[in-house]
Motif scaffolding. Structure first.
Motif, PDB file in Angstrom:
ATOM      1  N   HIS A 152       0.831  -1.204   0.000  1.00 11.40           N
ATOM      2  CA  HIS A 152       0.000   0.000   0.000  1.00 11.40           C
ATOM      3  C   HIS A 152       0.864   1.252   0.000  1.00 11.40           C
ATOM      4  CE1 HIS A 152      -0.876   2.820   3.347  1.00 11.40           C
ATOM      5  NE2 HIS A 152      -0.098   2.033   4.052  1.00 11.40           N
ATOM      6  N   CYS A 153       0.304   2.330  -0.575  1.00  9.80           N
ATOM      7  CA  CYS A 153       0.998   3.621  -0.657  1.00  9.80           C
ATOM      8  C   CYS A 153       2.451   3.409  -1.076  1.00  9.80           C
ATOM      9  CB  CYS A 153       0.907   4.354   0.673  1.00  9.80           C
ATOM     10  SG  CYS A 153       1.407   6.089   0.588  1.00  9.80           S
ATOM     11  N   PHE A 154       2.632   2.791  -2.221  1.00  8.67           N
ATOM     12  CA  PHE A 154       3.960   2.357  -2.642  1.00  8.67           C
ATOM     13  C   PHE A 154       4.912   3.541  -2.723  1.00  8.67           C
ATOM     14  CE2 PHE A 154       7.268   0.967  -5.575  1.00  8.67           C
ATOM     15  CZ  PHE A 154       7.570  -0.274  -5.029  1.00  8.67           C
ATOM     16  N   SER A 155       6.132   3.341  -2.192  1.00 10.58           N
ATOM     17  CA  SER A 155       7.115   4.429  -2.186  1.00 10.58           C
ATOM     18  C   SER A 155       8.487   3.967  -2.661  1.00 10.58           C
ATOM     19  CB  SER A 155       7.243   5.018  -0.778  1.00 10.58           C
ATOM     20  OG  SER A 155       7.668   4.022   0.142  1.00 10.58           O
ATOM     21  N   GLY A 156       8.555   2.739  -3.197  1.00  7.12           N
ATOM     22  CA  GLY A 156       9.836   2.201  -3.617  1.00  7.12           C
ATOM     23  C   GLY A 156      10.165   2.511  -5.067  1.00  7.12           C
ATOM     24  N   SER A 157      11.167   1.829  -5.566  1.00 10.11           N
ATOM     25  CA  SER A 157      11.660   2.023  -6.929  1.00 10.11           C
ATOM     26  C   SER A 157      10.939   1.088  -7.896  1.00 10.11           C
ATOM     27  CB  SER A 157      13.158   1.718  -6.976  1.00 10.11           C
ATOM     28  OG  SER A 157      13.375   0.336  -6.688  1.00 10.11           O
ATOM     29  N   ARG A 158      11.185   1.321  -9.186  1.00  8.37           N
ATOM     30  CA  ARG A 158      10.660   0.416 -10.209  1.00  8.37           C
ATOM     31  C   ARG A 158      11.211  -1.000 -10.001  1.00  8.37           C
ATOM     32  NH1 ARG A 158      10.629   1.093 -16.804  1.00  8.37           N
ATOM     33  NH2 ARG A 158      10.827  -1.117 -17.289  1.00  8.37           N
ATOM     34  N   GLU A 159      12.484  -1.096  -9.621  1.00 10.13           N
ATOM     35  CA  GLU A 159      13.110  -2.401  -9.425  1.00 10.13           C
ATOM     36  C   GLU A 159      12.447  -3.171  -8.282  1.00 10.13           C
ATOM     37  OE1 GLU A 159      15.432   0.062 -11.864  1.00 10.13           O
ATOM     38  OE2 GLU A 159      14.795   0.505  -9.794  1.00 10.13           O
ATOM     39  N   PHE A 201       2.201  14.486  -5.983  1.00  4.02           N
ATOM     40  CA  PHE A 201       3.079  15.545  -5.495  1.00  4.02           C
ATOM     41  C   PHE A 201       4.103  15.919  -6.568  1.00  4.02           C
ATOM     42  CE2 PHE A 201       2.637  13.920  -0.813  1.00  4.02           C
ATOM     43  CZ  PHE A 201       1.286  14.234  -0.845  1.00  4.02           C
ATOM     44  N   LYS A 202       4.539  17.163  -6.520  1.00  5.39           N
ATOM     45  CA  LYS A 202       5.448  17.682  -7.552  1.00  5.39           C
ATOM     46  C   LYS A 202       6.804  16.984  -7.574  1.00  5.39           C
ATOM     47  CE  LYS A 202       3.446  22.311  -8.017  1.00  5.39           C
ATOM     48  NZ  LYS A 202       2.212  22.016  -7.273  1.00  5.39           N
ATOM     49  N   ASN A 203       7.238  16.444  -6.429  1.00  3.54           N
ATOM     50  CA  ASN A 203       8.566  15.823  -6.351  1.00  3.54           C
ATOM     51  C   ASN A 203       8.522  14.308  -6.548  1.00  3.54           C
ATOM     52  OD1 ASN A 203       7.308  15.112  -3.993  1.00  3.54           O
ATOM     53  ND2 ASN A 203       9.029  15.592  -2.642  1.00  3.54           N
ATOM     54  N   ALA A 204       7.429  13.790  -7.127  1.00  6.42           N
ATOM     55  CA  ALA A 204       7.213  12.338  -7.193  1.00  6.42           C
ATOM     56  C   ALA A 204       7.837  11.707  -8.432  1.00  6.42           C
ATOM     57  CB  ALA A 204       5.717  12.053  -7.153  1.00  6.42           C
ATOM     58  N   ARG A 205       9.078  12.051  -8.725  1.00  7.29           N
ATOM     59  CA  ARG A 205       9.718  11.592  -9.960  1.00  7.29           C
ATOM     60  C   ARG A 205       9.810  10.059 -10.031  1.00  7.29           C
ATOM     61  NH1 ARG A 205      14.504   9.888 -11.074  1.00  7.29           N
ATOM     62  NH2 ARG A 205      15.306  10.426  -9.007  1.00  7.29           N
ATOM     63  N   VAL A 206      10.304   9.416  -8.961  1.00  2.30           N
ATOM     64  CA  VAL A 206      10.462   7.958  -8.969  1.00  2.30           C
ATOM     65  C   VAL A 206       9.103   7.277  -9.040  1.00  2.30           C
ATOM     66  CG1 VAL A 206      11.304   5.961  -7.677  1.00  2.30           C
ATOM     67  CG2 VAL A 206      12.662   8.056  -7.760  1.00  2.30           C
ATOM     68  N   LEU A 207       8.129   7.819  -8.303  1.00  3.82           N
ATOM     69  CA  LEU A 207       6.786   7.232  -8.308  1.00  3.82           C
ATOM     70  C   LEU A 207       6.150   7.301  -9.689  1.00  3.82           C
ATOM     71  CD1 LEU A 207       4.760   8.135  -5.083  1.00  3.82           C
ATOM     72  CD2 LEU A 207       5.523   5.896  -5.893  1.00  3.82           C
ATOM     73  N   LEU A 208       6.419   8.359 -10.434  1.00  2.00           N
ATOM     74  CA  LEU A 208       5.856   8.476 -11.783  1.00  2.00           C
ATOM     75  C   LEU A 208       6.331   7.327 -12.650  1.00  2.00           C
ATOM     76  CD1 LEU A 208       6.055  12.295 -12.629  1.00  2.00           C
ATOM     77  CD2 LEU A 208       4.403  11.054 -11.258  1.00  2.00           C
ATOM     78  N   GLU A 209       7.608   6.985 -12.516  1.00  2.00           N
ATOM     79  CA  GLU A 209       8.164   5.881 -13.290  1.00  2.00           C
ATOM     80  C   GLU A 209       7.481   4.561 -12.916  1.00  2.00           C
ATOM     81  OE1 GLU A 209      12.478   3.650 -13.714  1.00  2.00           O
ATOM     82  OE2 GLU A 209      12.452   5.763 -13.120  1.00  2.00           O
ATOM     83  N   VAL A 210       7.264   4.362 -11.605  1.00  2.00           N
ATOM     84  CA  VAL A 210       6.604   3.134 -11.155  1.00  2.00           C
ATOM     85  C   VAL A 210       5.149   3.097 -11.631  1.00  2.00           C
ATOM     86  CG1 VAL A 210       6.010   1.695  -9.170  1.00  2.00           C
ATOM     87  CG2 VAL A 210       8.112   3.051  -9.125  1.00  2.00           C
ATOM     88  N   ALA A 211       4.481   4.251 -11.562  1.00  2.00           N
ATOM     89  CA  ALA A 211       3.071   4.320 -11.973  1.00  2.00           C
ATOM     90  C   ALA A 211       2.889   4.052 -13.465  1.00  2.00           C
ATOM     91  CB  ALA A 211       2.481   5.673 -11.605  1.00  2.00           C
ATOM     92  N   GLN A 212       3.904   4.322 -14.251  1.00  2.00           N
ATOM     93  CA  GLN A 212       3.870   3.971 -15.673  1.00  2.00           C
ATOM     94  C   GLN A 212       4.130   2.480 -15.881  1.00  2.00           C
ATOM     95  OE1 GLN A 212       6.955   6.711 -16.970  1.00  2.00           O
ATOM     96  NE2 GLN A 212       5.479   7.940 -18.094  1.00  2.00           N
ATOM     97  N   PHE A 213       4.916   1.893 -14.994  1.00  2.00           N
ATOM     98  CA  PHE A 213       5.436   0.535 -15.160  1.00  2.00           C
ATOM     99  C   PHE A 213       4.457  -0.556 -14.737  1.00  2.00           C
ATOM    100  CE2 PHE A 213       7.781  -2.875 -12.840  1.00  2.00           C
ATOM    101  CZ  PHE A 213       8.274  -3.560 -13.946  1.00  2.00           C
ATOM    102  N   VAL A 214       3.702  -0.330 -13.668  1.00  2.00           N
ATOM    103  CA  VAL A 214       2.821  -1.375 -13.120  1.00  2.00           C
ATOM    104  C   VAL A 214       1.762  -1.761 -14.157  1.00  2.00           C
ATOM    105  CG1 VAL A 214       1.135  -1.909 -11.312  1.00  2.00           C
ATOM    106  CG2 VAL A 214       3.198  -0.613 -10.748  1.00  2.00           C
ATOM    107  N   PRO A 215       1.587  -3.052 -14.436  1.00  2.00           N
ATOM    108  CA  PRO A 215       0.588  -3.453 -15.430  1.00  2.00           C
ATOM    109  C   PRO A 215      -0.838  -3.209 -14.961  1.00  2.00           C
ATOM    110  CG  PRO A 215       1.606  -5.385 -14.420  1.00  2.00           C
ATOM    111  CD  PRO A 215       2.366  -4.197 -13.922  1.00  2.00           C
ATOM    112  N   ASP A 216      -1.739  -3.086 -15.924  1.00  2.00           N
ATOM    113  CA  ASP A 216      -3.145  -2.780 -15.616  1.00  2.00           C
ATOM    114  C   ASP A 216      -3.735  -3.715 -14.572  1.00  2.00           C
ATOM    115  OD1 ASP A 216      -3.243  -0.656 -17.365  1.00  2.00           O
ATOM    116  OD2 ASP A 216      -4.767  -1.526 -18.696  1.00  2.00           O
TER     117      ASP A 216
END
Length: 257
Positions: A155-162, A182-197
């Motif tokens: 829940h509320c994932f905060s880790g890396s894509r790896e 949040f504006k500083n959520a650079r790593v989370l954006l990458e994860v949010a793109q990566f997780v499958p539907d």
């Protein structure tokens, strides 16, 4: 989908910050398009409150468990009471369990001990788990690998894509909350793109972590739409699509028909 239905997969309506208007807010959710909420226990008291809310409202479900902050107060007796609560009809998961090395409110060895015990409980009852992991990703991964369960969500994932990939490979869902906006959520954006539907969830973690544009306010389940809107933007899709897949995924995780 003309009128999307959202599932807030993680909320804490039993929190004292809802004391003045809890029932009013919960009753208003279906008309606002939030058709389902899982209220998550964090200790024995809030687990009991979660079950009571689930019994009172058709659109509320309960998770029962003890958060790592309160691991220091865990006993075998408390675990036995959690086991009994988990047998309630609308108890759908064991949680919120896990590790928190950011606050260290309980000794780390104690956190790990009761995390493993509650993972075993979930396995014994064939129930999914709701996992909290903050600044403890390596130990969380290790314990999850050593204690397989039928299903679960970070829940509320905060880790890396790896690290997300490791959890996905174990069959876990990944849930996004206010921080993805949040504006500083650079790593989370990458994860949010990566997780499958088929492994994506959204949540509020209310009353905590209100998303933009409500940051700093008391969070509540209606704001799950703001999380959905940001995730849709990141993934280049529609809010309606995010609502549909995340609602279906949460129903699958929590085994709600």
């Amino acid at each position: 989908m003309e009128n999307p239905v959202f599932f807030d997969s993680h909320a804490h309506f039993d929190d004292d910050r809802f004391s003045a208007d809890r029932n009013q807010l919960i009753e208003s959710l279906p008309a606002l398009g939030v058709g389902f909420v899982t209220n998550i226990g964090a200790d024995l008291k809030s687990s009991k409150a979660s079950v009571a809310l689930a019994k009172k409202y058709d659109h509320i479900y309960a998770a029962v468990g003890v958060h790592p902050h309160d691991a220091k107060s865990m006993t075998d007796g408390v675990l036995a009471e959690i086991r009994e609560l988990a047998r309630e009809k609308k108890a759908v998961a064991i949680g919120e369990i896990g590790l928190d090395y950011y606050y260290d409110n309980s000794p780390r060895d104690t956190q790990k001990f009761w995390f493993k015990k509650q993972m075993k409980l979930a396995r014994d009852l064939n129930m999914p788990v709701v996992i909290h992991s903050r600044d403890a990703i390596e130990d969380t991964i290790k314990i999850c690998k050593e204690n397989p369960v039928s299903a679960g969500v970070i829940h509320c994932f905060s880790g890396s894509r790896e690290s997300a990939k490791i959890f996905l490979d174990m069959g876990y869902y990944i849930s996004f909350a206010g921080p993805v906006t949040f504006k500083n959520a650079r790593v989370l954006l990458e994860v949010a793109q990566f997780v499958p539907d088929d492994r994506l969830l959204i949540e509020t973690d209310s009353p905590y972590l209100a998303p933009e544009p409500h940051r700093g306010e008391r969070n509540w389940s209606a704001y799950v739409k703001d999380v959905a809107a940001r995730v849709a933007e990141i993934r280049g899709t529609t809010v309606e699509h995010i609502a549909e897949i995340t609602t279906n995924n949460a129903k699958a995780l929590y085994r709600i028909k």
